[in-house]
Design a protein around this motif. Structure first.
Motif, PDB file in Angstrom:
ATOM      1  N   GLU A   1      -1.491  -0.895  -4.152  1.00 20.53           N
ATOM      2  CA  GLU A   1      -2.598   0.032  -3.974  1.00 20.53           C
ATOM      3  C   GLU A   1      -2.031   1.426  -3.733  1.00 20.53           C
ATOM      4  O   GLU A   1      -0.996   1.569  -3.074  1.00 20.53           O
ATOM      5  CB  GLU A   1      -3.459  -0.368  -2.785  1.00 20.53           C
ATOM      6  CG  GLU A   1      -4.098  -1.739  -2.891  1.00 20.53           C
ATOM      7  CD  GLU A   1      -4.896  -2.080  -1.643  1.00 20.53           C
ATOM      8  OE1 GLU A   1      -5.498  -1.153  -1.063  1.00 20.53           O
ATOM      9  OE2 GLU A   1      -4.899  -3.252  -1.243  1.00 20.53           O
TER      10      GLU A   1
ATOM     11  N   THR B   1      -9.298   8.894   7.670  1.00 24.22           N
ATOM     12  CA  THR B   1      -9.102   8.410   6.303  1.00 24.22           C
ATOM     13  C   THR B   1      -7.839   7.573   6.213  1.00 24.22           C
ATOM     14  O   THR B   1      -7.812   6.509   5.581  1.00 24.22           O
ATOM     15  CB  THR B   1      -9.030   9.594   5.327  1.00 24.22           C
ATOM     16  OG1 THR B   1     -10.221  10.384   5.433  1.00 24.22           O
ATOM     17  CG2 THR B   1      -8.873   9.115   3.894  1.00 24.22           C
TER      18      THR B   1
ATOM     19  N   ILE C   1       0.877   5.294   0.347  1.00 23.07           N
ATOM     20  CA  ILE C   1       0.074   6.415   0.815  1.00 23.07           C
ATOM     21  C   ILE C   1       0.923   7.681   0.769  1.00 23.07           C
ATOM     22  O   ILE C   1       2.083   7.672   1.182  1.00 23.07           O
ATOM     23  CB  ILE C   1      -0.423   6.211   2.264  1.00 23.07           C
ATOM     24  CG1 ILE C   1      -1.219   4.923   2.407  1.00 23.07           C
ATOM     25  CG2 ILE C   1      -1.279   7.384   2.709  1.00 23.07           C
ATOM     26  CD1 ILE C   1      -1.735   4.681   3.821  1.00 23.07           C
TER      27      ILE C   1
ATOM     28  N   VAL D   1      -3.087   5.337  -2.363  1.00 19.66           N
ATOM     29  CA  VAL D   1      -4.041   6.236  -1.712  1.00 19.66           C
ATOM     30  C   VAL D   1      -3.395   7.600  -1.593  1.00 19.66           C
ATOM     31  O   VAL D   1      -2.323   7.733  -0.982  1.00 19.66           O
ATOM     32  CB  VAL D   1      -4.444   5.726  -0.311  1.00 19.66           C
ATOM     33  CG1 VAL D   1      -5.307   6.770   0.408  1.00 19.66           C
ATOM     34  CG2 VAL D   1      -5.187   4.404  -0.420  1.00 19.66           C
TER      35      VAL D   1
ATOM     36  N   ARG E   1      -8.419   4.183   8.004  1.00 18.59           N
ATOM     37  CA  ARG E   1      -9.273   3.278   7.218  1.00 18.59           C
ATOM     38  C   ARG E   1      -8.483   2.618   6.102  1.00 18.59           C
ATOM     39  O   ARG E   1      -8.631   1.414   5.844  1.00 18.59           O
ATOM     40  CB  ARG E   1     -10.478   4.041   6.653  1.00 18.59           C
ATOM     41  CG  ARG E   1     -11.592   4.285   7.652  1.00 18.59           C
ATOM     42  CD  ARG E   1     -12.867   4.701   6.949  1.00 18.59           C
ATOM     43  NE  ARG E   1     -12.715   5.944   6.202  1.00 18.59           N
ATOM     44  CZ  ARG E   1     -12.932   7.156   6.708  1.00 18.59           C
ATOM     45  NH1 ARG E   1     -13.307   7.275   7.977  1.00 18.59           N
ATOM     46  NH2 ARG E   1     -12.779   8.227   5.968  1.00 18.59           N
ATOM     47  N   ALA E   2      -7.645   3.391   5.445  1.00 19.87           N
ATOM     48  CA  ALA E   2      -6.857   2.831   4.343  1.00 19.87           C
ATOM     49  C   ALA E   2      -5.892   1.765   4.848  1.00 19.87           C
ATOM     50  O   ALA E   2      -5.761   0.681   4.250  1.00 19.87           O
ATOM     51  CB  ALA E   2      -6.093   3.941   3.630  1.00 19.87           C
TER      52      ALA E   2
ATOM     53  N   LEU F   1       0.863  -1.175   0.000  1.00 22.55           N
ATOM     54  CA  LEU F   1       0.000   0.000   0.000  1.00 22.55           C
ATOM     55  C   LEU F   1       0.896   1.219   0.000  1.00 22.55           C
ATOM     56  O   LEU F   1       1.788   1.336   0.851  1.00 22.55           O
ATOM     57  CB  LEU F   1      -0.906   0.010   1.232  1.00 22.55           C
ATOM     58  CG  LEU F   1      -1.708   1.298   1.493  1.00 22.55           C
ATOM     59  CD1 LEU F   1      -2.709   1.549   0.379  1.00 22.55           C
ATOM     60  CD2 LEU F   1      -2.402   1.227   2.853  1.00 22.55           C
TER      61      LEU F   1
END
Length: 300
Positions: free
Chosen positions: A265, A283, A241, A267, A286-287, A239
């Protein structure tokens, strides 16, 4: 008389000796285990505290060797390469007794997490690259300098802007703990998407402290980073971010990481700078928790 049993994952502060170097860490929350490696290098771990994530995850906040109350290497302030940090993580993960953990690295901690994922994928259930980049050096600095110019134009006339720019210009000459601490605190307004309209909300961040880490190995050779050619070999769920307004490791680098890592992923936090876990905590949490839940199922 009942005596409380303390385990390596009991809430609170712990210290474990790893190859004669003390490694301090802090545990909070419940759920799947996620190690959080802070940035700098050399910044105190407290700024990375994520209460919203702790509601769903067992957060293990690493106090990296050389920093805070953890031990120093014989060559201090030199020798803190990504591989040396990775070796410390090896020992900590063994101590925790968890077969596979999630590893979250912020900023320089993201560089460490990338290296760990590339070299030790069998020890991870997933990796979160938070405000990281695939490369350091002149190209990375030039992008940051352009972003700082945009930040300065956007905040022209703000009180304290000159102090922020002075802190930025001081980075090349840092040589002791006090200077690192002053620079970290001085740069904070640039690390937030909207500091001046939320100063009281962010006041606690100014307790951050720093330890001078040279960025050189024990032979005084720079620990250069360029992972771009290796991103395609990532074998760990990832992930990525980043804050939309991050001046240091923003959308450009997040995009390169996400494009280069198979099935990563991405974000982007639209109202954040370099500290999205503070600016958009729900936010962000949650991610991270959704990613951890998904990758944990993949390894169950």
């Amino acid at each position: 008389m009942n005596t409380a049993v303390t385990t390596p994952l009991s809430p609170g502060t712990h210290t474990v000796n790893l190859e004669r170097v003390a490694q301090r860490y802090h545990v909070a929350g419940t759920g799947p285990v996620c190690l959080a490696h802070p940035g700098g290098p050399g910044l105190s771990w407290e700024y990375l505290r994520m209460p919203a994530a702790e509601e769903h995850l067992t957060m293990v906040y690493v106090e990296p060797i050389g920093t805070g109350a953890s031990g120093r290497l014989p060559a201090h302030p030199h020798g803190y390469t990504r591989e040396r940090y990775a070796q410390a993580l090896d020992g900590l993960i063994r101590h925790l007794g968890v077969a596979r953990v999630h590893l979250l690295g912020h900023s320089h901690g993201g560089f460490v997490a990338q290296h760990y994922a590339l070299t030790r994928p069998d020890r991870l259930a997933g990796v979160v690259l938070y405000d990281s980049a695939p490369v350091t050096g002149p190209e990375h600095f030039a992008e940051a300098a352009r972003n700082m110019e945009v930040f300065a134009r956007r905040n022209a006339g703000r009180p304290g802007l000159r102090d922020v720019l002075d802190a930025w210009e001081s980075l090349g000459g840092l040589a002791d703990d006090e200077a690192v601490t002053l620079a970290a605190r001085g740069l904070l307004p640039a690390y937030l998407a909207d500091y001046w309209d939320h100063q009281e909300e962010y006041a606690s961040l100014f307790s951050v402290t720093g330890t001078y880490i040279s960025g050189l190995d024990d032979r005084l050779v720079p620990d250069a980073i360029d992972d771009r050619a290796m991103l395609g070999s990532f074998a760990v769920p990832a992930l990525v971010i980043a804050g939309r307004h991050d001046v240091i490791c923003g959308p450009r680098w997040a995009g390169e990481l996400a494009d280069g890592i198979p099935h990563a992923e991405l974000v982007l936090l639209e109202n954040s700078g370099h500290l999205g876990h503070v600016e958009e905590p729900d936010t962000f949490a949650r991610a991270v928790t959704a990613f951890v839940a998904g990758s944990a199922r993949d390894h169950s």
